[in-house]
Design a protein around this motif. Structure first.
Motif, PDB file in Angstrom:
ATOM      1  N   MET A   1       0.745  -1.103  -0.021  1.00 15.97           N
ATOM      2  CA  MET A   1       0.178  -0.025   0.073  1.00 15.97           C
ATOM      3  C   MET A   1       0.862   1.237  -0.021  1.00 15.97           C
ATOM      4  O   MET A   1       1.645   1.541   1.051  1.00 15.97           O
ATOM      5  N   ALA A   2       0.817   1.994  -1.070  1.00 17.89           N
ATOM      6  CA  ALA A   2       1.486   3.251  -1.264  1.00 17.89           C
ATOM      7  C   ALA A   2       0.900   4.647  -0.792  1.00 17.89           C
ATOM      8  O   ALA A   2      -0.336   4.495  -0.809  1.00 17.89           O
ATOM      9  N   THR A   3       1.836   5.461  -0.478  1.00 22.58           N
ATOM     10  CA  THR A   3       1.143   6.786  -0.302  1.00 22.58           C
ATOM     11  C   THR A   3       1.480   7.655  -1.733  1.00 22.58           C
ATOM     12  O   THR A   3       2.735   7.627  -2.152  1.00 22.58           O
ATOM     13  N   ILE A   4       0.324   8.074  -2.171  1.00 17.65           N
ATOM     14  CA  ILE A   4       0.500   8.920  -3.509  1.00 17.65           C
ATOM     15  C   ILE A   4       0.624  10.346  -3.181  1.00 17.65           C
ATOM     16  O   ILE A   4      -0.460  10.779  -2.831  1.00 17.65           O
ATOM     17  N   ASN A   5       1.725  11.225  -3.401  1.00 16.47           N
ATOM     18  CA  ASN A   5       1.551  12.630  -3.066  1.00 16.47           C
ATOM     19  C   ASN A   5       1.256  13.390  -4.167  1.00 16.47           C
ATOM     20  O   ASN A   5       2.014  13.052  -5.369  1.00 16.47           O
ATOM     21  N   VAL A   6       0.317  13.949  -3.808  1.00 16.48           N
ATOM     22  CA  VAL A   6      -0.176  14.895  -5.128  1.00 16.48           C
ATOM     23  C   VAL A   6       0.006  16.518  -4.847  1.00 16.48           C
ATOM     24  O   VAL A   6      -0.275  17.002  -3.727  1.00 16.48           O
ATOM     25  N   LEU A   7       0.986  17.254  -5.551  1.00 21.84           N
ATOM     26  CA  LEU A   7       1.220  18.542  -5.452  1.00 21.84           C
ATOM     27  C   LEU A   7       0.303  19.539  -6.097  1.00 21.84           C
ATOM     28  O   LEU A   7       0.092  19.074  -7.287  1.00 21.84           O
ATOM     29  N   ILE A   8      -0.521  20.342  -5.638  1.00 20.79           N
ATOM     30  CA  ILE A   8      -1.490  21.188  -6.414  1.00 20.79           C
ATOM     31  C   ILE A   8      -0.843  22.773  -6.243  1.00 20.79           C
ATOM     32  O   ILE A   8      -0.569  23.085  -5.202  1.00 20.79           O
ATOM     33  N   ALA A   9      -0.734  23.354  -7.419  1.00 23.66           N
ATOM     34  CA  ALA A   9      -0.372  24.652  -7.599  1.00 23.66           C
ATOM     35  C   ALA A   9      -1.458  25.527  -7.797  1.00 23.66           C
ATOM     36  O   ALA A   9      -2.052  25.216  -9.068  1.00 23.66           O
ATOM     37  N   VAL A  10      -1.709  26.583  -7.451  1.00 22.19           N
ATOM     38  CA  VAL A  10      -2.844  27.464  -7.920  1.00 22.19           C
ATOM     39  C   VAL A  10      -2.182  28.869  -8.292  1.00 22.19           C
ATOM     40  O   VAL A  10      -1.041  29.224  -7.794  1.00 22.19           O
TER      41      VAL A  10
ATOM     42  N   THR B   1      -0.050  24.836  -2.900  1.00 26.01           N
ATOM     43  CA  THR B   1       0.483  25.806  -2.616  1.00 26.01           C
ATOM     44  C   THR B   1       0.122  26.907  -3.733  1.00 26.01           C
ATOM     45  O   THR B   1      -0.381  26.248  -4.748  1.00 26.01           O
ATOM     46  N   THR B   2       0.750  28.184  -3.824  1.00 25.40           N
ATOM     47  CA  THR B   2       0.804  28.946  -5.144  1.00 25.40           C
ATOM     48  C   THR B   2       1.790  28.738  -5.840  1.00 25.40           C
ATOM     49  O   THR B   2       3.005  28.587  -5.437  1.00 25.40           O
ATOM     50  N   PHE B   3       1.949  29.442  -7.071  1.00 23.51           N
ATOM     51  CA  PHE B   3       2.846  29.244  -8.072  1.00 23.51           C
ATOM     52  C   PHE B   3       4.383  30.175  -7.650  1.00 23.51           C
ATOM     53  O   PHE B   3       5.476  30.196  -7.696  1.00 23.51           O
ATOM     54  N   ASP B   4       3.848  31.198  -6.554  1.00 28.77           N
ATOM     55  CA  ASP B   4       4.692  32.306  -5.846  1.00 28.77           C
ATOM     56  C   ASP B   4       5.060  31.611  -4.574  1.00 28.77           C
ATOM     57  O   ASP B   4       5.783  32.349  -3.861  1.00 28.77           O
TER      58      ASP B   4
ATOM     59  N   ASP C   1       2.511  36.105  -1.575  1.00 28.85           N
ATOM     60  CA  ASP C   1       1.317  36.812  -1.506  1.00 28.85           C
ATOM     61  C   ASP C   1       0.135  36.476  -1.038  1.00 28.85           C
ATOM     62  O   ASP C   1      -0.639  37.180  -0.514  1.00 28.85           O
ATOM     63  N   GLN C   2      -0.233  35.056  -1.660  1.00 31.79           N
ATOM     64  CA  GLN C   2      -1.602  34.594  -1.175  1.00 31.79           C
ATOM     65  C   GLN C   2      -1.081  32.891  -0.739  1.00 31.79           C
ATOM     66  O   GLN C   2      -0.096  32.305  -1.150  1.00 31.79           O
ATOM     67  N   THR C   3      -1.934  32.525   0.282  1.00 27.66           N
ATOM     68  CA  THR C   3      -1.872  31.123   0.824  1.00 27.66           C
ATOM     69  C   THR C   3      -3.154  30.497   0.475  1.00 27.66           C
ATOM     70  O   THR C   3      -4.228  30.860   1.101  1.00 27.66           O
ATOM     71  N   PRO C   4      -3.179  29.542  -0.084  1.00 23.07           N
ATOM     72  CA  PRO C   4      -4.390  28.441  -0.198  1.00 23.07           C
ATOM     73  C   PRO C   4      -4.297  27.390   0.753  1.00 23.07           C
ATOM     74  O   PRO C   4      -3.251  27.106   1.331  1.00 23.07           O
TER      75      PRO C   4
END
Length: 177
Positions: A1-10, A79-82, A86-89
């Motif tokens: 059983m694996a942990t699949i890490n998904v990184l989201i950038a907005v 995270t954000t692209f920066d 300037d912003q945090t999601p």
């Protein structure tokens, strides 16, 4: 059983700008603004995962499709692209179809981790330690042979004043083997 890490950038800057000029609704916690799908949401969101878990050449798309097995855990970080300058999601909600395919409620975790950064040009030989805030959301796959379409919701915060800019959502996929 694996942990699949998904990184989201907005694209926090684009979302903040469009909420400010009225071309995008700020939404609410119970009714986040849907960012659309595929090409529409690709303007705001990019998702990546280890290549071995990505299906249908969707690496970097907002509609990332990952392949998982029963018992695998999917862990999302945002995270954000920066890099949250300037912003945090932050992720605050999600819904899954079928709802029986992943454990609900999801597990939300926030913690601190030591990280190191080599400053200077060229980088110094002894990196500087700093404390990094780490927030993740995870769920474990509990149903086999399904395609899960899910919706993740996030709030976007203005880092200069702590005010919430808006609430947003979009809907990627998990293909369960």
């Amino acid at each position: 059983m694996a942990t699949i890490n998904v990184l989201i950038a907005v694209d926090g800057a684009k979302l903040a700008s469009q909420v400010a000029d009225g071309s995008l609704s700020a939404g609410s916690p119970g009714s986040p603004t849907n960012l659309g799908s595929y090409g529409s949401s690709d303007v705001y969101v990019a998702m990546i995962a280890p290549n071995s878990y990505v299906s249908n050449s969707t690496q970097g798309d907002s509609e990332l499709q990952i392949s998982a097995n029963g018992g695998d855990t999917v862990e999302w970080a945002i995270t954000t692209f920066d890099n949250n300058f300037d912003q945090t999601p932050y992720l605050y909600g999600g819904s899954f179809n079928p709802s029986t395919a992943i454990n609900l409620p999801l597990s939300y975790a926030c913690g601190q981790a030591y990280s190191y950064l080599a400053l200077g040009n060229p980088p110094v030989s002894t990196p500087t330690q700093f404390i990094n805030q780490v927030s993740t959301v995870s769920g474990t796959i509990i149903q086999l042979k399904v395609k899960i379409q899910y919706t993740l919701s996030f709030a976007l915060v203005n880092n200069s004043n702590g005010q919430i800019i808006g609430y947003f959502s979009w809907d990627p996929f998990i293909n369960v083997n």
